[in-house]
Design a protein around this motif. Structure first.
Motif, PDB file in Angstrom:
ATOM      1  N   TYR B  36       0.848  -1.184   0.000  1.00 11.94           N
ATOM      2  CA  TYR B  36       0.000   0.000   0.000  1.00 11.94           C
ATOM      3  C   TYR B  36       0.888   1.240   0.000  1.00 11.94           C
ATOM      4  CZ  TYR B  36      -4.360  -2.477   1.175  1.00 11.94           C
ATOM      5  OH  TYR B  36      -5.481  -3.281   1.152  1.00 11.94           O
ATOM      6  N   GLN B  38       0.746   5.424   1.031  1.00 14.23           N
ATOM      7  CA  GLN B  38      -0.033   6.383   1.793  1.00 14.23           C
ATOM      8  C   GLN B  38       0.604   7.760   1.771  1.00 14.23           C
ATOM      9  OE1 GLN B  38      -0.573   5.698   6.053  1.00 14.23           O
ATOM     10  NE2 GLN B  38      -2.589   6.675   5.989  1.00 14.23           N
ATOM     11  N   SER B  41      -2.106  12.296   5.736  1.00 16.36           N
ATOM     12  CA  SER B  41      -3.523  12.568   6.037  1.00 16.36           C
ATOM     13  C   SER B  41      -4.480  11.989   4.997  1.00 16.36           C
ATOM     14  CB  SER B  41      -3.764  14.074   6.178  1.00 16.36           C
ATOM     15  OG  SER B  41      -3.054  14.577   7.292  1.00 16.36           O
ATOM     16  N   GLN B  42      -4.065  10.915   4.347  1.00 14.55           N
ATOM     17  CA  GLN B  42      -4.955  10.194   3.438  1.00 14.55           C
ATOM     18  C   GLN B  42      -4.946   8.718   3.801  1.00 14.55           C
ATOM     19  OE1 GLN B  42      -4.529  10.897  -0.758  1.00 14.55           O
ATOM     20  NE2 GLN B  42      -3.886  13.017  -0.470  1.00 14.55           N
ATOM     21  N   GLY B  43      -5.944   7.985   3.332  1.00 13.69           N
ATOM     22  CA  GLY B  43      -5.976   6.558   3.568  1.00 13.69           C
ATOM     23  C   GLY B  43      -4.988   5.828   2.677  1.00 13.69           C
ATOM     24  N   PRO B  44      -4.507   4.666   3.117  1.00 10.92           N
ATOM     25  CA  PRO B  44      -3.598   3.877   2.272  1.00 10.92           C
ATOM     26  C   PRO B  44      -4.269   3.503   0.947  1.00 10.92           C
ATOM     27  CG  PRO B  44      -3.591   3.051   4.528  1.00 10.92           C
ATOM     28  CD  PRO B  44      -4.709   4.044   4.427  1.00 10.92           C
ATOM     29  N   PHE B  46      -4.082   0.896  -2.320  1.00  9.23           N
ATOM     30  CA  PHE B  46      -3.561  -0.376  -2.807  1.00  9.23           C
ATOM     31  C   PHE B  46      -2.679  -0.140  -4.025  1.00  9.23           C
ATOM     32  CE2 PHE B  46      -3.509  -4.823  -3.811  1.00  9.23           C
ATOM     33  CZ  PHE B  46      -3.568  -4.897  -5.207  1.00  9.23           C
ATOM     34  N   TYR B  87       3.860   0.619   2.545  1.00  8.09           N
ATOM     35  CA  TYR B  87       3.691  -0.466   3.518  1.00  8.09           C
ATOM     36  C   TYR B  87       3.657  -1.817   2.810  1.00  8.09           C
ATOM     37  CZ  TYR B  87       2.115   3.096   6.869  1.00  8.09           C
ATOM     38  OH  TYR B  87       2.023   4.184   7.698  1.00  8.09           O
ATOM     39  N   ASP B  98     -10.016  -9.474   7.873  1.00  8.44           N
ATOM     40  CA  ASP B  98      -9.679  -8.131   7.451  1.00  8.44           C
ATOM     41  C   ASP B  98      -8.627  -7.490   8.332  1.00  8.44           C
ATOM     42  OD1 ASP B  98     -12.880  -7.005   6.101  1.00  8.44           O
ATOM     43  OD2 ASP B  98     -11.447  -8.523   5.474  1.00  8.44           O
ATOM     44  N   LYS B  99      -8.027  -8.249   9.213  1.00  9.00           N
ATOM     45  CA  LYS B  99      -7.065  -7.681  10.136  1.00  9.00           C
ATOM     46  C   LYS B  99      -5.717  -7.552   9.441  1.00  9.00           C
ATOM     47  CE  LYS B  99      -5.106  -8.201  14.759  1.00  9.00           C
ATOM     48  NZ  LYS B  99      -5.043  -9.057  15.950  1.00  9.00           N
ATOM     49  N   LEU B 100      -5.524  -6.432   8.764  1.00  7.49           N
ATOM     50  CA  LEU B 100      -4.235  -6.152   8.159  1.00  7.49           C
ATOM     51  C   LEU B 100      -3.291  -5.628   9.223  1.00  7.49           C
ATOM     52  CD1 LEU B 100      -5.331  -4.342   4.878  1.00  7.49           C
ATOM     53  CD2 LEU B 100      -4.718  -6.745   5.178  1.00  7.49           C
ATOM     54  N   PHE B 102      -0.111  -3.515   9.755  1.00  5.78           N
ATOM     55  CA  PHE B 102       0.815  -2.568   9.164  1.00  5.78           C
ATOM     56  C   PHE B 102       2.000  -2.380  10.097  1.00  5.78           C
ATOM     57  CE2 PHE B 102      -1.545  -0.550   5.639  1.00  5.78           C
ATOM     58  CZ  PHE B 102      -2.820  -1.011   5.883  1.00  5.78           C
ATOM     59  N   GLY B 103       3.193  -2.306   9.496  1.00  9.99           N
ATOM     60  CA  GLY B 103       4.354  -1.897  10.270  1.00  9.99           C
ATOM     61  C   GLY B 103       4.465  -0.387  10.201  1.00  9.99           C
ATOM     62  N   THR B 104       5.660   0.110  10.353  1.00  7.37           N
ATOM     63  CA  THR B 104       5.858   1.563  10.272  1.00  7.37           C
ATOM     64  C   THR B 104       6.105   2.021   8.838  1.00  7.37           C
ATOM     65  OG1 THR B 104       8.171   1.244  10.825  1.00  7.37           O
ATOM     66  CG2 THR B 104       6.692   1.841  12.627  1.00  7.37           C
ATOM     67  N   ARG B 107       9.402   5.283   4.347  1.00  5.66           N
ATOM     68  CA  ARG B 107       9.137   6.663   3.915  1.00  5.66           C
ATOM     69  C   ARG B 107      10.050   6.986   2.734  1.00  5.66           C
ATOM     70  NH1 ARG B 107       6.265  10.384   6.460  1.00  5.66           N
ATOM     71  NH2 ARG B 107       6.180   8.999   8.265  1.00  5.66           N
TER      72      ARG B 107
END
Lengths: 115, 112
Positions: B36, B38, B41-44, B46, B87, B98-100, B102-104, B107
């Protein structure tokens, strides 16, 4: 084809208050999940709703609750807000039928600030 | 769910190819690898998903070696607008979970 939509975009609350966030899934999707994303961190799974029931839950206290409506839209409720609840709240949807389109699609998020 | 490890940050210049490698040593047989993107301030969003070998779409390529313990997201000829957090996730796509996790993320900063 509308994607995942969320409202409101921004919200400011004070400690102890309650908040309700809303999500409409992508057209054709029937399952909704909510995530909390603190600044500088990856999103953390809160819970998933399907057929108007909570199906899975992450490591979040009972202050976090939700609801799914017959039209598949969903609400996230947070009671007794804490400063640490300040975050970007993301809604994601997908079709439970899975297969080639099992990917989750995320909305733009609601930025919650607790003062 | 398998844990993933990615570099914290990467720098690149416009026009260059960027390769971000993700390590997932404990990947399970049924797990798929998903990336993903990102923006702040936006959603990830795909980008790409794969199981083995190579997958390519209009945005990126995903290379997965035979042992599947790592994967590499390749972004050809990046532009300034590719500056974002990327990510890598692994999970059982067919498990109706649906439990994705995510790590950090990584960047990516693209410079002119």
């Amino acid at each position: 084809d509308a994607g995942v939509t969320q409202s409101p975009t921004h919200l400011i609350k004070t400690r102890g208050q309650q908040v309700t966030l809303r999500c409409s899934p992508k057209s054709g999707h029937d399952t909704v999940s909510w995530y909390q994303q603190a600044l500088g961190q990856g999103p953390q799974f809160i819970f998933q709703y399907y057929e108007e029931e909570e199906r899975q839950r992450g490591n979040f206290p009972d202050r976090f609750s939700g609801h799914q409506f017959p039209n598949y839209s969903s609400e996230l409720n947070v009671n007794a807000l804490l400063l640490g609840d300040s975050a970007l709240y993301l809604c994601a949807s997908r079709s439970i039928a899975g297969g080639a389109d099992a990917t989750q699609y995320f909305g733009p998020g609601t930025r919650l600030l607790v003062l | 769910l398998a844990k993933t490890t990615q570099p914290i940050s990467m720098d690149s210049y416009e026009g260059q190819e960027v390769n971000i490698t993700c390590s997932h040593n404990n990947i399970a047989t049924n797990d798929y690898i998903t990336w993903y993107q990102q923006f702040p301030s936006q959603g990830p969003r795909f980008i790409i998903q794969g199981y083995k070998t190579k997958v390519t779409n209009e945005v990126a390529s995903l290379f997965i070696p035979a042992d599947r313990k790592s994967s590499t997201l390749s972004l050809p000829r990046v532009s300034l607008s590719d500056t974002a957090v990327y990510y890598c996730l692994v999970g059982d796509r067919g498990a109706n979970t649906d439990k994705l996790i995510f790590g950090t993320g990584t960047r990516l900063q693209v410079f002119p």
